[in-house]
Design a protein around this motif. Structure first.
Motif, PDB file in Angstrom:
ATOM      1  N   SER A   1      -9.578  15.153  -9.000  1.00 38.93           N
ATOM      2  CA  SER A   1      -9.134  14.764  -7.658  1.00 38.93           C
ATOM      3  C   SER A   1      -8.534  13.366  -7.673  1.00 38.93           C
ATOM      4  CB  SER A   1     -10.293  14.852  -6.662  1.00 38.93           C
ATOM      5  OG  SER A   1     -11.251  13.846  -6.901  1.00 38.93           O
ATOM      6  N   VAL A   2      -9.038  12.492  -8.544  1.00 35.44           N
ATOM      7  CA  VAL A   2      -8.462  11.155  -8.672  1.00 35.44           C
ATOM      8  C   VAL A   2      -7.035  11.253  -9.219  1.00 35.44           C
ATOM      9  CG1 VAL A   2      -8.609   8.946  -9.887  1.00 35.44           C
ATOM     10  CG2 VAL A   2     -10.671   9.988  -8.911  1.00 35.44           C
ATOM     11  N   ALA A   3      -6.853  12.042 -10.265  1.00 34.91           N
ATOM     12  CA  ALA A   3      -5.513  12.216 -10.846  1.00 34.91           C
ATOM     13  C   ALA A   3      -4.552  12.813  -9.823  1.00 34.91           C
ATOM     14  CB  ALA A   3      -5.589  13.102 -12.085  1.00 34.91           C
ATOM     15  N   TYR A   4      -5.009  13.804  -9.077  1.00 34.54           N
ATOM     16  CA  TYR A   4      -4.174  14.441  -8.057  1.00 34.54           C
ATOM     17  C   TYR A   4      -3.804  13.433  -6.967  1.00 34.54           C
ATOM     18  CZ  TYR A   4      -2.753  17.800  -4.470  1.00 34.54           C
ATOM     19  OH  TYR A   4      -2.070  18.475  -3.522  1.00 34.54           O
ATOM     20  N   GLY A   5      -4.782  12.689  -6.484  1.00 34.68           N
ATOM     21  CA  GLY A   5      -4.525  11.716  -5.423  1.00 34.68           C
ATOM     22  C   GLY A   5      -3.616  10.585  -5.867  1.00 34.68           C
ATOM     23  N   MET A   6      -3.831  10.077  -7.078  1.00 31.39           N
ATOM     24  CA  MET A   6      -2.985   8.989  -7.579  1.00 31.39           C
ATOM     25  C   MET A   6      -1.551   9.446  -7.801  1.00 31.39           C
ATOM     26  SD  MET A   6      -4.810   6.263  -7.628  1.00 31.39           S
ATOM     27  CE  MET A   6      -3.866   5.148  -8.637  1.00 31.39           C
ATOM     28  N   SER A   7      -1.367  10.661  -8.290  1.00 30.45           N
ATOM     29  CA  SER A   7      -0.002  11.154  -8.496  1.00 30.45           C
ATOM     30  C   SER A   7       0.697  11.363  -7.152  1.00 30.45           C
ATOM     31  CB  SER A   7       0.011  12.431  -9.336  1.00 30.45           C
ATOM     32  OG  SER A   7      -0.624  13.489  -8.652  1.00 30.45           O
ATOM     33  N   ALA A   8      -0.039  11.826  -6.149  1.00 27.64           N
ATOM     34  CA  ALA A   8       0.567  11.988  -4.821  1.00 27.64           C
ATOM     35  C   ALA A   8       0.914  10.625  -4.226  1.00 27.64           C
ATOM     36  CB  ALA A   8      -0.387  12.747  -3.900  1.00 27.64           C
ATOM     37  N   LEU A   9       0.026   9.651  -4.390  1.00 27.94           N
ATOM     38  CA  LEU A   9       0.253   8.308  -3.856  1.00 27.94           C
ATOM     39  C   LEU A   9       1.453   7.631  -4.505  1.00 27.94           C
ATOM     40  CD1 LEU A   9      -0.755   5.721  -2.297  1.00 27.94           C
ATOM     41  CD2 LEU A   9      -2.009   5.192  -4.397  1.00 27.94           C
ATOM     42  N   LEU A  10       1.535   7.706  -5.823  1.00 26.99           N
ATOM     43  CA  LEU A  10       2.542   6.935  -6.544  1.00 26.99           C
ATOM     44  C   LEU A  10       3.858   7.665  -6.752  1.00 26.99           C
ATOM     45  CD1 LEU A  10       0.172   5.389  -9.216  1.00 26.99           C
ATOM     46  CD2 LEU A  10       1.126   4.267  -7.195  1.00 26.99           C
ATOM     47  N   TYR A  11       3.829   8.994  -6.800  1.00 21.85           N
ATOM     48  CA  TYR A  11       5.042   9.722  -7.163  1.00 21.85           C
ATOM     49  C   TYR A  11       5.458  10.782  -6.154  1.00 21.85           C
ATOM     50  CZ  TYR A  11       3.776   7.487 -11.515  1.00 21.85           C
ATOM     51  OH  TYR A  11       3.421   6.561 -12.454  1.00 21.85           O
ATOM     52  N   GLY A  12       4.616  11.075  -5.176  1.00 19.21           N
ATOM     53  CA  GLY A  12       4.936  12.113  -4.201  1.00 19.21           C
ATOM     54  C   GLY A  12       6.029  11.678  -3.240  1.00 19.21           C
ATOM     55  N   GLU A  13       6.808  12.611  -2.807  1.00 21.94           N
ATOM     56  CA  GLU A  13       7.871  12.344  -1.842  1.00 21.94           C
ATOM     57  C   GLU A  13       7.879  13.410  -0.770  1.00 21.94           C
ATOM     58  OE1 GLU A  13      11.833  11.895  -3.285  1.00 21.94           O
ATOM     59  OE2 GLU A  13      11.211  10.643  -4.961  1.00 21.94           O
ATOM     60  N   MET A  14       8.382  13.040   0.384  1.00 21.21           N
ATOM     61  CA  MET A  14       8.638  14.001   1.440  1.00 21.21           C
ATOM     62  C   MET A  14       9.928  13.533   2.133  1.00 21.21           C
ATOM     63  SD  MET A  14       6.304  15.333   4.603  1.00 21.21           S
ATOM     64  CE  MET A  14       5.028  15.956   3.548  1.00 21.21           C
ATOM     65  N   PRO A  15      11.057  13.800   1.502  1.00 25.55           N
ATOM     66  CA  PRO A  15      12.330  13.337   2.052  1.00 25.55           C
ATOM     67  C   PRO A  15      12.615  13.985   3.418  1.00 25.55           C
ATOM     68  CG  PRO A  15      12.612  14.189  -0.178  1.00 25.55           C
ATOM     69  CD  PRO A  15      11.224  14.503   0.248  1.00 25.55           C
ATOM     70  N   VAL A  16      13.158  13.172   4.304  1.00 29.44           N
ATOM     71  CA  VAL A  16      13.517  13.645   5.639  1.00 29.44           C
ATOM     72  C   VAL A  16      14.970  13.268   5.886  1.00 29.44           C
ATOM     73  CG1 VAL A  16      13.037  13.416   8.085  1.00 29.44           C
ATOM     74  CG2 VAL A  16      11.154  13.363   6.460  1.00 29.44           C
ATOM     75  N   GLU A  17      15.761  14.236   6.318  1.00 23.18           N
ATOM     76  CA  GLU A  17      17.147  13.983   6.667  1.00 23.18           C
ATOM     77  C   GLU A  17      17.369  14.335   8.121  1.00 23.18           C
ATOM     78  OE1 GLU A  17      20.162  15.514   4.072  1.00 23.18           O
ATOM     79  OE2 GLU A  17      18.840  15.324   2.322  1.00 23.18           O
ATOM     80  N   LYS A  18      17.855  13.377   8.889  1.00 27.04           N
ATOM     81  CA  LYS A  18      18.177  13.573  10.300  1.00 27.04           C
ATOM     82  C   LYS A  18      16.991  14.122  11.092  1.00 27.04           C
ATOM     83  CE  LYS A  18      23.012  14.195   9.260  1.00 27.04           C
ATOM     84  NZ  LYS A  18      24.166  15.061   9.286  1.00 27.04           N
ATOM     85  N   GLY A  19      15.798  13.612  10.762  1.00 25.42           N
ATOM     86  CA  GLY A  19      14.609  13.992  11.509  1.00 25.42           C
ATOM     87  C   GLY A  19      14.007  15.329  11.151  1.00 25.42           C
ATOM     88  N   ALA A  20      14.507  16.013  10.129  1.00 18.80           N
ATOM     89  CA  ALA A  20      13.960  17.317   9.767  1.00 18.80           C
ATOM     90  C   ALA A  20      13.609  17.359   8.282  1.00 18.80           C
ATOM     91  CB  ALA A  20      14.959  18.410  10.071  1.00 18.80           C
TER      92      ALA A  20
END
Length: 83
Positions: free
Chosen positions: A64-83
């Motif tokens: 869970s530490v590895a999963y959380g750290m990878s989400a924190l440091l490398y995760g993205e959720m790109p948003v274009e024009k509000g969607a």
């Protein structure tokens, strides 16, 4: 724990209760002048009740530490024009 931290090192804590388990974590971290995060130490604890396979519990907590750290440091959720 219980000792003053070196200059520039900071401590954060978190706790969670869910899935009939209690868990908590403490992290000691610093940020370099270039903005690079360094995790010096993490201390984690979990109370999940009766432990049939303690090794599996340790693996799950460490994963869970590895999963959380990878989400924190490398995760993205790109948003274009509000969607």
């Amino acid at each position: 724990m219980g000792q003053p931290l070196p200059a520039g090192v900071h401590r954060g804590i978190a706790q969670f209760m869910g899935y009939a388990s209690y868990s908590a974590a403490t992290a000691e971290v610093s940020v370099s002048p270039e903005g690079k995060l360094k995790v010096h130490r993490m201390v984690l604890g979990v109370n999940c009740g009766h432990a049939v396979n303690p090794g599996q519990i340790a693996s799950q907590v460490e994963g869970s530490v590895a999963y959380g750290m990878s989400a924190l440091l490398y995760g993205e959720m790109p948003v274009e024009k509000g969607a």
